[in-house]
Design a protein around this motif. Structure first.
Motif, mmCIF file in Angstrom:
data_model
loop_
_atom_site.group_PDB
_atom_site.id
_atom_site.type_symbol
_atom_site.label_atom_id
_atom_site.label_comp_id
_atom_site.label_asym_id
_atom_site.label_seq_id
_atom_site.Cartn_x
_atom_site.Cartn_y
_atom_site.Cartn_z
ATOM 1 N N LEU A 117 -8.544 -1.124 -2.269
ATOM 2 C CA LEU A 117 -7.774 -0.668 -3.424
ATOM 3 C C LEU A 117 -8.479 0.483 -4.133
ATOM 4 O O LEU A 117 -7.849 1.487 -4.491
ATOM 5 N N VAL A 118 -9.768 0.348 -4.337
ATOM 6 C CA VAL A 118 -10.528 1.416 -5.002
ATOM 7 C C VAL A 118 -10.407 2.714 -4.213
ATOM 8 O O VAL A 118 -10.211 3.800 -4.776
ATOM 9 N N ALA A 119 -10.523 2.621 -2.885
ATOM 10 C CA ALA A 119 -10.430 3.804 -2.034
ATOM 11 C C ALA A 119 -9.058 4.465 -2.149
ATOM 12 O O ALA A 119 -8.932 5.681 -1.948
ATOM 13 N N ALA A 120 -8.039 3.673 -2.483
ATOM 14 C CA ALA A 120 -6.671 4.198 -2.620
ATOM 15 C C ALA A 120 -6.352 4.642 -4.044
ATOM 16 O O ALA A 120 -5.206 5.018 -4.326
ATOM 17 N N GLY A 121 -7.341 4.582 -4.943
ATOM 18 C CA GLY A 121 -7.115 4.988 -6.327
ATOM 19 C C GLY A 121 -6.492 3.922 -7.188
ATOM 20 O O GLY A 121 -5.850 4.221 -8.206
ATOM 21 N N ILE A 122 -6.689 2.662 -6.805
ATOM 22 C CA ILE A 122 -6.100 1.524 -7.511
ATOM 23 C C ILE A 122 -7.208 0.686 -8.133
ATOM 24 O O ILE A 122 -8.218 0.394 -7.483
ATOM 25 N N ALA A 123 -7.023 0.288 -9.388
ATOM 26 C CA ALA A 123 -8.001 -0.573 -10.053
ATOM 27 C C ALA A 123 -7.819 -2.005 -9.572
ATOM 28 O O ALA A 123 -6.720 -2.559 -9.686
ATOM 29 N N PRO A 124 -8.848 -2.656 -9.026
ATOM 30 C CA PRO A 124 -8.686 -4.024 -8.534
ATOM 31 C C PRO A 124 -8.815 -5.055 -9.654
ATOM 32 O O PRO A 124 -9.593 -4.876 -10.594
ATOM 33 N N LEU A 125 -8.052 -6.122 -9.535
ATOM 34 C CA LEU A 125 -8.191 -7.296 -10.394
ATOM 35 C C LEU A 125 -8.406 -8.475 -9.457
ATOM 36 O O LEU A 125 -7.514 -8.834 -8.690
ATOM 37 N N SER A 174 0.830 -1.205 0.000
ATOM 38 C CA SER A 174 0.000 0.000 0.000
ATOM 39 C C SER A 174 0.865 1.256 0.000
ATOM 40 O O SER A 174 0.519 2.259 -0.652
ATOM 41 N N ALA A 175 2.010 1.209 0.702
ATOM 42 C CA ALA A 175 2.917 2.355 0.698
ATOM 43 C C ALA A 175 3.579 2.514 -0.670
ATOM 44 O O ALA A 175 3.736 3.637 -1.178
ATOM 45 N N ALA A 176 3.965 1.388 -1.280
ATOM 46 C CA ALA A 176 4.582 1.445 -2.611
ATOM 47 C C ALA A 176 3.587 1.966 -3.644
ATOM 48 O O ALA A 176 3.943 2.768 -4.517
ATOM 49 N N ALA A 177 2.338 1.513 -3.563
ATOM 50 C CA ALA A 177 1.312 1.973 -4.499
ATOM 51 C C ALA A 177 1.100 3.475 -4.368
ATOM 52 O O ALA A 177 1.003 4.198 -5.375
ATOM 53 N N ALA A 178 1.043 3.967 -3.131
ATOM 54 C CA ALA A 178 0.864 5.405 -2.922
ATOM 55 C C ALA A 178 2.035 6.196 -3.493
ATOM 56 O O ALA A 178 1.856 7.259 -4.107
ATOM 57 N N GLU A 179 3.238 5.672 -3.304
ATOM 58 C CA GLU A 179 4.441 6.313 -3.843
ATOM 59 C C GLU A 179 4.392 6.360 -5.372
ATOM 60 O O GLU A 179 4.720 7.378 -5.993
ATOM 61 N N LEU A 180 3.969 5.276 -5.989
ATOM 62 C CA LEU A 180 3.908 5.211 -7.447
ATOM 63 C C LEU A 180 2.817 6.123 -7.996
ATOM 64 O O LEU A 180 3.004 6.795 -9.027
ATOM 65 N N ILE A 181 1.667 6.144 -7.335
ATOM 66 C CA ILE A 181 0.574 7.025 -7.784
ATOM 67 C C ILE A 181 1.008 8.481 -7.698
ATOM 68 O O ILE A 181 0.753 9.277 -8.607
ATOM 69 N N ALA A 182 1.690 8.848 -6.606
ATOM 70 C CA ALA A 182 2.165 10.223 -6.449
ATOM 71 C C ALA A 182 3.160 10.603 -7.544
ATOM 72 O O ALA A 182 3.277 11.779 -7.901
ATOM 73 N N ALA A 183 3.850 9.599 -8.085
ATOM 74 C CA ALA A 183 4.815 9.849 -9.168
ATOM 75 C C ALA A 183 4.162 9.806 -10.550
ATOM 76 O O ALA A 183 4.859 9.924 -11.555
ATOM 77 N N GLY A 184 2.843 9.616 -10.602
ATOM 78 C CA GLY A 184 2.124 9.680 -11.866
ATOM 79 C C GLY A 184 1.835 8.350 -12.533
ATOM 80 O O GLY A 184 1.364 8.314 -13.664
ATOM 81 N N HIS A 185 2.101 7.238 -11.840
ATOM 82 C CA HIS A 185 1.854 5.927 -12.424
ATOM 83 C C HIS A 185 0.417 5.463 -12.174
ATOM 84 O O HIS A 185 -0.220 5.872 -11.196
ATOM 85 N N GLU A 186 -0.062 4.614 -13.043
ATOM 86 C CA GLU A 186 -1.395 4.015 -12.911
ATOM 87 C C GLU A 186 -1.232 2.608 -12.346
ATOM 88 O O GLU A 186 -0.347 1.858 -12.785
ATOM 89 N N ILE A 187 -2.076 2.234 -11.395
ATOM 90 C CA ILE A 187 -1.896 0.980 -10.677
ATOM 91 C C ILE A 187 -3.117 0.081 -10.803
ATOM 92 O O ILE A 187 -4.250 0.523 -10.634
ATOM 93 N N THR A 188 -2.857 -1.195 -11.099
ATOM 94 C CA THR A 188 -3.849 -2.259 -10.943
ATOM 95 C C THR A 188 -3.332 -3.197 -9.865
ATOM 96 O O THR A 188 -2.156 -3.579 -9.877
#
Length: 297
Positions: A40-48, A14-28
């Motif tokens: 995941l949805v609440a954190a701005g991440i698309a769930p699979l 969750s910390a890595a995902a937040a770091e990546l999103i802040a850097a402009g990356h899209e996360i699934t």
């Protein structure tokens, strides 16, 4: 980049995902339950939806991504070999999906492969190769894909990835101290554990995905080795408990499954990681974190 992450709702993920999103990356992110998907949805991440045993879903997630971060693991210490077999199959699936693409694959590993009295460095190969090895030997499985057109890398995390909300080894040591009424260390407590703050670890993960070279091992380590006696003393201060040595032969009885880990001497360098990734830690050190009280609320 579009990054597929396993373990995206976990402590490090969750910390890595937040770091990546802040850097402009899209996360699934892989989600094994409705609750995980909602987080995941609440954190701005698309769930699979799927889990680590679902190799078809893992392959699909990796195949459609620009890079993969594998942080998921089944923490079942009652069947550690079985968990390792799942891990080995998952890494193989992710590597096969990326083969020939030059896309990054970063997998989580640990620093337990070092020798007593030796400082583990990034160029030290993991001794774990077989299916019965810790984590199924998945670090070596992953790095072999560097020869198959994958920018494959391993991040070896310190056993102590600490911070507010931690439910890992440090939180377990606090729980054991509360349950036993003493804060213990094994023997004289001179053996050391490396440590890193969760947010500093997340920064290493992002930098590896963005800039790391194929075949690299990176050490998510801010402190090479904190004496376990110092850890026990900080826990004792936080809980108002006596600090006492535990004989090596009694470690399993006192600490349970954590005894063999807390007995280890795991001094680990991150000099090459800092140089290659341009990284340096900026968040609190372990004893500072313990003394702040975040583990004792």
């Amino acid at each position: 980049m579009h990054i597929f992450i396993t373990g995206a709702s976990g402590w490090i993920g969750s910390a890595a995902a937040a770091e990546l999103i802040a850097a402009g990356h899209e996360i699934t992110g892989l989600a094994r339950s409705d609750a995980s998907a909602d987080a995941l949805v609440a954190a701005g991440i698309a769930p699979l939806r799927g889990d680590l045993r679902d190799t078809e879903t893992l392959h699909a997630g990796a195949e459609t991504a620009d890079g993969v971060l594998h942080l998921g693991f089944i923490h079942d210490f009652s069947d550690y070999v079985g968990a390792g077999l799942v891990e080995r199959a998952a890494v193989t699936t992710l590597g096969d999906a990326l083969a020939g693409s030059d896309r990054p694959l970063v997998v989580a590993s640990g620093v337990a492969g070092g020798r007593p009295g030796h400082t583990l460095v990034e160029t030290d190969a993991s001794p774990f190769d077989t299916e019965e090895s810790p984590r199924g030997g998945s670090e070596n499985v992953a790095l072999a894909y560097a020869e198959r057109g994958v920018r494959a890398m391993a991040v070896r995390f310190a056993p102590t990835v600490h911070g507010s909300g931690d439910h890992g080894f440090m939180a377990e040591l606090v729980r054991i101290a509360r349950a036993t009424g003493v804060s213990g260390h094994v023997g004289d407590g001179a053996n050391v554990w490396p440590a890193v703050h969760r947010r500093d670890a997340a920064s290493i993960v992002r930098r590896a995905l963005e800039h790391g070279s194929a075949g690299s091992r990176f050490h998510a380590v801010a402190e090479e080795g904190v004496p376990t006696r110092d850890i026990a003393e900080a826990i004792g201060r936080g809980l108002g408990l006596a600090v006492e040595p535990v004989a090596a032969e009694d470690a399993a009885d006192h600490f349970g499954w954590l005894g063999r880990f807390f007995s280890g001497d795991l001094r680990t360098s991150s000099t090459l990681t800092r140089r290659e990734l341009g990284w340096s830690p900026t968040h609190p050190a372990l004893i500072e974190d313990l003394d702040s009280g975040v583990y004792f609320g």
